[in-house]
Design a protein around this motif. Sequence first.
Motif, PDB file in Angstrom:
ATOM      1  N   ARG A  43       5.880  -7.597  10.238  1.00  0.00           N
ATOM      2  CA  ARG A  43       5.000  -6.575  10.805  1.00  0.00           C
ATOM      3  C   ARG A  43       4.274  -5.756   9.748  1.00  0.00           C
ATOM      4  O   ARG A  43       3.487  -4.866  10.086  1.00  0.00           O
ATOM      5  CB  ARG A  43       5.808  -5.661  11.737  1.00  0.00           C
ATOM      6  CG  ARG A  43       6.301  -6.420  12.968  1.00  0.00           C
ATOM      7  CD  ARG A  43       7.230  -5.597  13.831  1.00  0.00           C
ATOM      8  NE  ARG A  43       6.584  -4.404  14.379  1.00  0.00           N
ATOM      9  CZ  ARG A  43       7.215  -3.527  15.164  1.00  0.00           C
ATOM     10  NH1 ARG A  43       8.486  -3.726  15.481  1.00  0.00           N
ATOM     11  NH2 ARG A  43       6.592  -2.469  15.623  1.00  0.00           N
ATOM     12  N   CYS A  44       4.516  -6.056   8.486  1.00  0.00           N
ATOM     13  CA  CYS A  44       3.807  -5.365   7.403  1.00  0.00           C
ATOM     14  C   CYS A  44       2.312  -5.652   7.525  1.00  0.00           C
ATOM     15  O   CYS A  44       1.899  -6.810   7.591  1.00  0.00           O
ATOM     16  CB  CYS A  44       4.320  -5.840   6.046  1.00  0.00           C
ATOM     17  SG  CYS A  44       3.368  -5.185   4.643  1.00  0.00           S
ATOM     18  N   PRO A  45       1.461  -4.611   7.554  1.00  0.00           N
ATOM     19  CA  PRO A  45       0.019  -4.841   7.738  1.00  0.00           C
ATOM     20  C   PRO A  45      -0.708  -5.300   6.481  1.00  0.00           C
ATOM     21  O   PRO A  45      -1.856  -5.737   6.574  1.00  0.00           O
ATOM     22  CB  PRO A  45      -0.493  -3.475   8.182  1.00  0.00           C
ATOM     23  CG  PRO A  45       0.436  -2.502   7.543  1.00  0.00           C
ATOM     24  CD  PRO A  45       1.782  -3.177   7.538  1.00  0.00           C
ATOM     25  N   ALA A  46      -0.087  -5.213   5.323  1.00  0.00           N
ATOM     26  CA  ALA A  46      -0.754  -5.587   4.075  1.00  0.00           C
ATOM     27  C   ALA A  46      -1.178  -7.049   4.105  1.00  0.00           C
ATOM     28  O   ALA A  46      -0.419  -7.927   4.518  1.00  0.00           O
ATOM     29  CB  ALA A  46       0.172  -5.334   2.880  1.00  0.00           C
ATOM     30  N   GLY A  47      -2.400  -7.300   3.695  1.00  0.00           N
ATOM     31  CA  GLY A  47      -2.900  -8.662   3.624  1.00  0.00           C
ATOM     32  C   GLY A  47      -3.590  -9.158   4.877  1.00  0.00           C
ATOM     33  O   GLY A  47      -4.150 -10.250   4.884  1.00  0.00           O
ATOM     34  N   GLY A  85      -0.481   1.107   8.906  1.00  0.00           N
ATOM     35  CA  GLY A  85       0.979   1.129   8.982  1.00  0.00           C
ATOM     36  C   GLY A  85       1.483   1.733  10.274  1.00  0.00           C
ATOM     37  O   GLY A  85       2.434   1.231  10.889  1.00  0.00           O
ATOM     38  N   LEU A  86       0.852   2.814  10.710  1.00  0.00           N
ATOM     39  CA  LEU A  86       1.229   3.443  11.977  1.00  0.00           C
ATOM     40  C   LEU A  86       1.055   2.476  13.143  1.00  0.00           C
ATOM     41  O   LEU A  86       1.922   2.358  14.008  1.00  0.00           O
ATOM     42  CB  LEU A  86       0.380   4.692  12.201  1.00  0.00           C
ATOM     43  CG  LEU A  86       0.505   5.370  13.559  1.00  0.00           C
ATOM     44  CD1 LEU A  86       1.894   5.968  13.754  1.00  0.00           C
ATOM     45  CD2 LEU A  86      -0.573   6.439  13.739  1.00  0.00           C
ATOM     46  N   LEU A  87      -0.064   1.757  13.163  1.00  0.00           N
ATOM     47  CA  LEU A  87      -0.334   0.816  14.250  1.00  0.00           C
ATOM     48  C   LEU A  87       0.631  -0.364  14.234  1.00  0.00           C
ATOM     49  O   LEU A  87       0.874  -0.989  15.265  1.00  0.00           O
ATOM     50  CB  LEU A  87      -1.781   0.331  14.177  1.00  0.00           C
ATOM     51  CG  LEU A  87      -2.852   1.409  14.401  1.00  0.00           C
ATOM     52  CD1 LEU A  87      -4.244   0.829  14.220  1.00  0.00           C
ATOM     53  CD2 LEU A  87      -2.702   2.045  15.774  1.00  0.00           C
ATOM     54  N   ALA A  88       1.183  -0.683  13.053  1.00  0.00           N
ATOM     55  CA  ALA A  88       2.182  -1.748  12.967  1.00  0.00           C
ATOM     56  C   ALA A  88       3.490  -1.329  13.635  1.00  0.00           C
ATOM     57  O   ALA A  88       4.264  -2.171  14.096  1.00  0.00           O
ATOM     58  CB  ALA A  88       2.435  -2.119  11.509  1.00  0.00           C
ATOM     59  N   LYS A  89       3.717  -0.032  13.687  1.00  0.00           N
ATOM     60  CA  LYS A  89       4.941   0.501  14.291  1.00  0.00           C
ATOM     61  C   LYS A  89       4.786   0.751  15.785  1.00  0.00           C
ATOM     62  O   LYS A  89       5.704   0.490  16.584  1.00  0.00           O
ATOM     63  CB  LYS A  89       5.315   1.807  13.577  1.00  0.00           C
ATOM     64  CG  LYS A  89       6.372   2.658  14.265  1.00  0.00           C
ATOM     65  CD  LYS A  89       7.738   1.978  14.306  1.00  0.00           C
ATOM     66  CE  LYS A  89       8.771   2.923  14.928  1.00  0.00           C
ATOM     67  NZ  LYS A  89      10.103   2.264  15.033  1.00  0.00           N
ATOM     68  N   VAL A  90       3.622   1.253  16.212  1.00  0.00           N
ATOM     69  CA  VAL A  90       3.431   1.732  17.582  1.00  0.00           C
ATOM     70  C   VAL A  90       3.053   0.583  18.520  1.00  0.00           C
ATOM     71  O   VAL A  90       2.178  -0.234  18.213  1.00  0.00           O
ATOM     72  CB  VAL A  90       2.338   2.825  17.619  1.00  0.00           C
ATOM     73  CG1 VAL A  90       2.060   3.262  19.050  1.00  0.00           C
ATOM     74  CG2 VAL A  90       2.767   4.019  16.771  1.00  0.00           C
ATOM     75  N   GLY A  91       3.668   0.527  19.662  1.00  0.00           N
ATOM     76  CA  GLY A  91       3.369  -0.501  20.661  1.00  0.00           C
ATOM     77  C   GLY A  91       2.040  -0.257  21.352  1.00  0.00           C
ATOM     78  O   GLY A  91       1.487   0.853  21.318  1.00  0.00           O
ATOM     79  N   LYS A  92       1.524  -1.280  22.011  1.00  0.00           N
ATOM     80  CA  LYS A  92       0.202  -1.187  22.650  1.00  0.00           C
ATOM     81  C   LYS A  92       0.169  -0.134  23.760  1.00  0.00           C
ATOM     82  O   LYS A  92      -0.822   0.572  23.934  1.00  0.00           O
ATOM     83  CB  LYS A  92      -0.202  -2.556  23.214  1.00  0.00           C
ATOM     84  CG  LYS A  92      -0.520  -3.583  22.135  1.00  0.00           C
ATOM     85  CD  LYS A  92      -1.003  -4.892  22.744  1.00  0.00           C
ATOM     86  CE  LYS A  92      -1.362  -5.897  21.652  1.00  0.00           C
ATOM     87  NZ  LYS A  92      -1.839  -7.190  22.226  1.00  0.00           N
ATOM     88  N   THR A 128       0.811  -1.216   0.000  1.00  0.00           N
ATOM     89  CA  THR A 128       0.000   0.000   0.000  1.00  0.00           C
ATOM     90  C   THR A 128       0.849   1.272   0.000  1.00  0.00           C
ATOM     91  O   THR A 128       0.305   2.368  -0.149  1.00  0.00           O
ATOM     92  CB  THR A 128      -0.909   0.034   1.245  1.00  0.00           C
ATOM     93  OG1 THR A 128      -0.097   0.118   2.421  1.00  0.00           O
ATOM     94  CG2 THR A 128      -1.791  -1.214   1.305  1.00  0.00           C
ATOM     95  N   GLY A 129       2.146   1.133   0.217  1.00  0.00           N
ATOM     96  CA  GLY A 129       3.012   2.307   0.238  1.00  0.00           C
ATOM     97  C   GLY A 129       2.930   3.104   1.525  1.00  0.00           C
ATOM     98  O   GLY A 129       3.301   4.274   1.556  1.00  0.00           O
ATOM     99  N   CYS A 130       2.458   2.484   2.609  1.00  0.00           N
ATOM    100  CA  CYS A 130       2.278   3.218   3.872  1.00  0.00           C
ATOM    101  C   CYS A 130       3.602   3.712   4.438  1.00  0.00           C
ATOM    102  O   CYS A 130       3.647   4.727   5.138  1.00  0.00           O
ATOM    103  CB  CYS A 130       1.543   2.363   4.888  1.00  0.00           C
ATOM    104  SG  CYS A 130       2.487   0.960   5.546  1.00  0.00           S
ATOM    105  N   GLY A 131       4.690   2.991   4.187  1.00  0.00           N
ATOM    106  CA  GLY A 131       6.007   3.406   4.662  1.00  0.00           C
ATOM    107  C   GLY A 131       6.365   2.933   6.047  1.00  0.00           C
ATOM    108  O   GLY A 131       7.424   3.288   6.575  1.00  0.00           O
TER     109      GLY A 131
END
Length: 395
Positions: A55-59, A166-173, A13-16
């Motif tokens: 950790r890529c959220p795609a799919g 993508g942001l949520l894939a980076k940020v911890g709970k 998705t190109g989220c980065g």
Amino acid sequence: MRTTVRENKAECTGCGACVSICPKKAITMKPDEEGFLYPAVDETLCVGCDLCEKRCPAGHEGAEHKIHALGMQHKDSKVRAASSSGGVFTALARETIGAGGVVFGAVFGEALHVEHVGAFNEGELEAMRGSKYVQSDCAEAIDHAASLLTRGIPVLFSGTPCQIDGLLAKVGKRERERLLTLDFVCHGVPSPGVFASYIEMLEREKGKRVVRYTFRDKRFGWKNFAAVATFEDGSEHVGTQTEEPYLRGFLHNLYLRPSCSGCAKLRGAHHAADITMADLWGAQDVCPEKDDDTGLSLVMVNTPKGRRALEGCASQLAQFPVSTEKLMRYNPSIETPAPAHAKRRAFFAMFAKHGFASRDIDALLKEPGRVERLIRRAMHLPKGALRRVRARLNR
């Protein structure tokens, strides 16, 4: 070692997010031949940890949740005039900044390149208002937002559904407790390269530089919005959604990102954001008493955190209940991704030769004439019937 993150490029998705997830900073976002950003891995830096792919959220489909839908409109007419729809973003952003937080959203940077940045005061919010119908560069903003959250600073992050993912894939709970996420019902994201080429075309035609661009100017009303290019001498180029070639191509899905046509996992009851916003299209039928053509927002509250955030700025907003079922007819993107246009490949073949050209959009989107309609119909005839037609024509 790897050279990219996802084996199937069309899934990206190109989220980065992968840029900031990589512990060795081995990933950068680079444009492909269509002008979309994709991750490129420096093999000399990559250590093969595979965190980017893991950790890529795609799919991955988001968890289903109950939607609470509301119609909303900012009470300040000046805020509505500067906003694409009802001005709800401004109300939420003001509350975040008032609490000492930072707001992230898309702005036009140098050379009208659309990128995500952080706003630390209300004056910096102005550039974030209004739709940007081009995919923004979000990689640095995700990293910056995550860093602020680890320091205990509240963050409001506004972006496309896949950017929020993508942001949520980076940020911890633990850090998410101070994070408020805001996405929107997305039609799809057009190519930054196509938009840049379109601006170059305008500058060649007019012989002067474009210094500002607005996708959703309301001078003709909220429903009949116009795109406005402002030149360095103060003059303007104005076109409505049915006239302006870039808008026409976008609305007909000519140059959306390949992943957009498969984006069903972040729609309807599967949005990952706390709040999802959209234009309240169909207001003339759904809530005619509220429709003053200055802009109305459809707001879908997805989480308790989102509900509390809206309660915190309730004094700025007029709100009323609506049924999303009634709105599906006017905004199918709420649940259904936009299919790629049948002539998408033809557009990019032309684009590769000479860049963006209005004549290409006109040619690709024109209604078929009588002869073309007959030919198309004949192509779907059974083989025997088609042979008989050809025999008659050859007599």
